[in-house]
Write an enzyme that holds these catalytic residues in place. Structure first.
Site, PDB file in Angstrom:
ATOM      1  N   SER A 127      -4.829   9.812  12.394  1.00  0.00           N
ATOM      2  CA  SER A 127      -5.496  11.098  12.219  1.00  0.00           C
ATOM      3  C   SER A 127      -6.383  11.413  13.417  1.00  0.00           C
ATOM      4  CB  SER A 127      -6.361  10.994  10.957  1.00  0.00           C
ATOM      5  OG  SER A 127      -7.304  12.010  10.928  1.00  0.00           O
ATOM      6  N   TYR A 151     -12.943   6.662   6.265  1.00  0.00           N
ATOM      7  CA  TYR A 151     -11.510   6.998   6.355  1.00  0.00           C
ATOM      8  C   TYR A 151     -11.014   6.814   7.796  1.00  0.00           C
ATOM      9  CZ  TYR A 151      -7.416  10.025   6.805  1.00  0.00           C
ATOM     10  OH  TYR A 151      -6.170  10.529   7.102  1.00  0.00           O
ATOM     11  N   LYS A 155      -8.246   4.072   9.662  1.00  0.00           N
ATOM     12  CA  LYS A 155      -7.106   4.459  10.515  1.00  0.00           C
ATOM     13  C   LYS A 155      -7.174   3.722  11.857  1.00  0.00           C
ATOM     14  CE  LYS A 155      -5.012   7.334   7.815  1.00  0.00           C
ATOM     15  NZ  LYS A 155      -3.719   6.973   7.245  1.00  0.00           N
TER      16      LYS A 155
HETATM   17  P1  NAD Z   1      -0.869  12.496   0.229  1.00  0.00           P
HETATM   18  O1  NAD Z   1      -2.009  11.928  -0.549  1.00  0.00           O
HETATM   19  O2  NAD Z   1      -0.271  13.773  -0.218  1.00  0.00           O
HETATM   20  O3  NAD Z   1       0.306  11.411   0.322  1.00  0.00           O
HETATM   21  C1  NAD Z   1       0.072  10.025   0.340  1.00  0.00           C
HETATM   22  C2  NAD Z   1       1.007   9.401  -0.672  1.00  0.00           C
HETATM   23  O4  NAD Z   1       0.779   7.984  -0.671  1.00  0.00           O
HETATM   24  C3  NAD Z   1       0.762   9.893  -2.097  1.00  0.00           C
HETATM   25  O5  NAD Z   1       1.994  10.250  -2.695  1.00  0.00           O
HETATM   26  C4  NAD Z   1       0.130   8.689  -2.801  1.00  0.00           C
HETATM   27  O6  NAD Z   1       0.480   8.645  -4.168  1.00  0.00           O
HETATM   28  C5  NAD Z   1       0.705   7.536  -2.010  1.00  0.00           C
HETATM   29  N1  NAD Z   1      -0.136   6.326  -1.990  1.00  0.00           N
HETATM   30  C6  NAD Z   1      -1.464   6.235  -1.756  1.00  0.00           C
HETATM   31  N2  NAD Z   1      -1.849   4.951  -1.798  1.00  0.00           N
HETATM   32  C7  NAD Z   1      -0.733   4.219  -2.044  1.00  0.00           C
HETATM   33  C8  NAD Z   1      -0.492   2.833  -2.194  1.00  0.00           C
HETATM   34  N3  NAD Z   1      -1.474   1.939  -2.132  1.00  0.00           N
HETATM   35  N4  NAD Z   1       0.774   2.409  -2.428  1.00  0.00           N
HETATM   36  C9  NAD Z   1       1.797   3.317  -2.524  1.00  0.00           C
HETATM   37  N5  NAD Z   1       1.619   4.647  -2.399  1.00  0.00           N
HETATM   38  C10 NAD Z   1       0.363   5.092  -2.158  1.00  0.00           C
HETATM   39  O7  NAD Z   1      -1.348  12.584   1.742  1.00  0.00           O
HETATM   40  P2  NAD Z   1      -0.675  13.316   2.982  1.00  0.00           P
HETATM   41  O8  NAD Z   1      -1.482  14.514   3.287  1.00  0.00           O
HETATM   42  O9  NAD Z   1       0.780  13.440   2.779  1.00  0.00           O
HETATM   43  O10 NAD Z   1      -0.977  12.251   4.106  1.00  0.00           O
HETATM   44  C11 NAD Z   1      -0.035  11.249   4.462  1.00  0.00           C
HETATM   45  C12 NAD Z   1      -0.670  10.327   5.489  1.00  0.00           C
HETATM   46  O11 NAD Z   1      -1.109  11.096   6.595  1.00  0.00           O
HETATM   47  C13 NAD Z   1      -1.891   9.580   4.955  1.00  0.00           C
HETATM   48  O12 NAD Z   1      -1.881   8.278   5.475  1.00  0.00           O
HETATM   49  C14 NAD Z   1      -3.049  10.381   5.524  1.00  0.00           C
HETATM   50  O13 NAD Z   1      -4.192   9.583   5.708  1.00  0.00           O
HETATM   51  C15 NAD Z   1      -2.474  10.836   6.858  1.00  0.00           C
HETATM   52  N6  NAD Z   1      -3.107  12.067   7.356  1.00  0.00           N
HETATM   53  C16 NAD Z   1      -3.159  13.167   6.547  1.00  0.00           C
HETATM   54  C17 NAD Z   1      -3.798  14.320   7.004  1.00  0.00           C
HETATM   55  C18 NAD Z   1      -3.922  15.536   6.111  1.00  0.00           C
HETATM   56  O14 NAD Z   1      -4.829  16.354   6.340  1.00  0.00           O
HETATM   57  N7  NAD Z   1      -3.049  15.743   5.132  1.00  0.00           N
HETATM   58  C19 NAD Z   1      -4.369  14.358   8.294  1.00  0.00           C
HETATM   59  C20 NAD Z   1      -4.272  13.223   9.088  1.00  0.00           C
HETATM   60  C21 NAD Z   1      -3.634  12.073   8.610  1.00  0.00           C
END
Ligand code: NAD
Ligand code: UDP
Length: 339
Positions: A127, A151, A155
């Protein structure tokens, strides 16, 4: 492609589900591992509806090494795209142990089991938060890293673990994607950002005001040193992110770098007031708002220099802010209660 099997952790989530669709459409064979802590099983039906393709779905947690071991035993996985993790900045400072356990221990388990199964291609969702709050807001990948919340620290720790592994084993291929601010939704309107808990990002809040769930938007601060005083971010369409993940699979084959980091953003930043205006113009819906004090932990501006991804991956963002607003709104208006 059919014999390139990819494990997608967190594949039922927001960015994961859009990426799964893209990869299925390209003919890859997909196994999803998700514990559904922030997603719903109903997304699986939607993915099938959009793609008309089959894939494997396993309900399980990345902190459980037995599940990972069984997956790598059962399926001939060639690459892993690792989305699973907790992602709320606010929550991470309230429950740091859960964040370190879920994100860091979960990733260590995944990497360990990959090593044992001799699988060494990994794409990791990092991120822009790892850059923290710096005077120069235009971030190149080699900018100093100093996250200001738990958070972001989880990362950065995972990035560093992958860097160390790649340093000692040149067979590893780790691609780190630093996403800026993902918004938008699939053009079908069938899937989009569908969090289980209350959203805390700008676009979902704007959509909730537009749909009448909230009376007005609270704009967090108008005293930042930006053109109109509100915070600026580099918003990126989730479909553009999905495209970058598809390209990363080719990159595994062609690169000699074992550790690669890419910013994924458009290279343009917009203030909160500019986003409100773009949403109003795209949807013809008025968004009432009230300026309130700054939100704790917010940075003034965050802006990607995405030129490395263009040069090395052949990726660049295709969708503009108007399209991001239109797609977010289509998803929200078709699914006022989510799925
Ligand atoms: P999201 O929460 O929609 O998706 C994450 C998925 O992982 C969910 O379906 C959740 O149920 C699953 N999950 C969480 N912990 C788990 C575990 N221990 N075991 C198995 N499954 C698990 O989030 P997103 O927005 O799709 O983000 C995906 C990735 O991108 C994440 O790692 C997030 O930190 C990173 N990210 C997201 C953003 C954003 O703004 N959306 C920005 C930067 C980075
Ligand atoms: N923001 C806002 N009101 C909201 C949600 C967000 O004014 O209800 C602002 C926030 O202060 C930031 C920008 O919108 O300047 C983007 O916030 P978001 O939470 O979407 O992303 P992040 O701050 O994590 O980059």
């Amino acid at each position: 492609m059919k014999n390139h099997k990819i494990l997608i952790t967190g594949g039922a989530g927001y960015i994961g589900s859009h990426t799964v669709i893209k990869l299925l459409e390209l003919g890859f064979s997909i196994v999803i591992l998700d514990n559904f802590s922030n997603s719903t099983y109903r997304i699986i039906k939607k993915i099938k509806e959009i793609t008309n393709k089959n894939f494997e779905i396993i309900k399980g947690d990345i902190t459980d090494r037995r599940i990972l071991k069984n997956i790598f035993k059962k399926y001939k996985i060639k690459s892993v795209i690792h989305f699973a993790g907790l992602k709320s900045v606010n929550e991470s400072d309230k429950f740091p142990l859960s964040y370190y356990e879920n994100n860091v221990i979960g990733s260590i388990n995944l990497i360990k089991e990959m090593e044992l199964a001799n699988i060494k291609n990994l794409v990791f969702s990092s991120s822009a938060t790892v850059y923290g709050n710096q005077n120069n807001h235009l971030y190149k990948e080699d900018a100093p890293l100093s996250p200001i919340n738990t958070y972001g620290r989880t990362k950065l720790i995972i990035e560093e673990i992958l860097r160390s592994i790649c340093n000692i084993d040149p067979e590893w291929r780790a691609i780190i994607f630093r996403y800026f601010n993902p918004i938008g939704a699939h053009e079908s309107g069938l899937i989009g950002d569908n969090p289980i808990n209350c959203p805390n990002n700008l676009l979902p809040f704007i959509c909730q005001v537009a749909i009448g769930k909230r009376k007005k938007l609270f704009v967090f601060g108008d005293d930042y040193p930006t053109s109109d005083g509100t915070g600026k971010r580099d918003y990126i369409h989730v479909e553009d992110l999905a495209n970058a993940h598809a390209l990363s699979i080719n990159y595994f084959e062609k690169t000699n770098n074992s550790f690669s980091v890419f910013n994924l953003g458009t290279g343009k930043s917009f203030s909160v007031l500019e986003v409100i205006k773009a949403f109003e113009e795209a949807t013809s819906i008025k968004i009432p708002y009230q300026i309130v004090k700054r939100r704790d932990g917010d940075v003034c501006e965050s802006l990607a220099d995405p030129s490395k991804a263009k040069l090395e991956l052949g990726w660049e963002a295709k969708f503009d802010l108007k399209r991001m607003c239109i797609d977010s709104w289509r998803w929200q208006s078709i699914n006022p209660k989510g799925i």
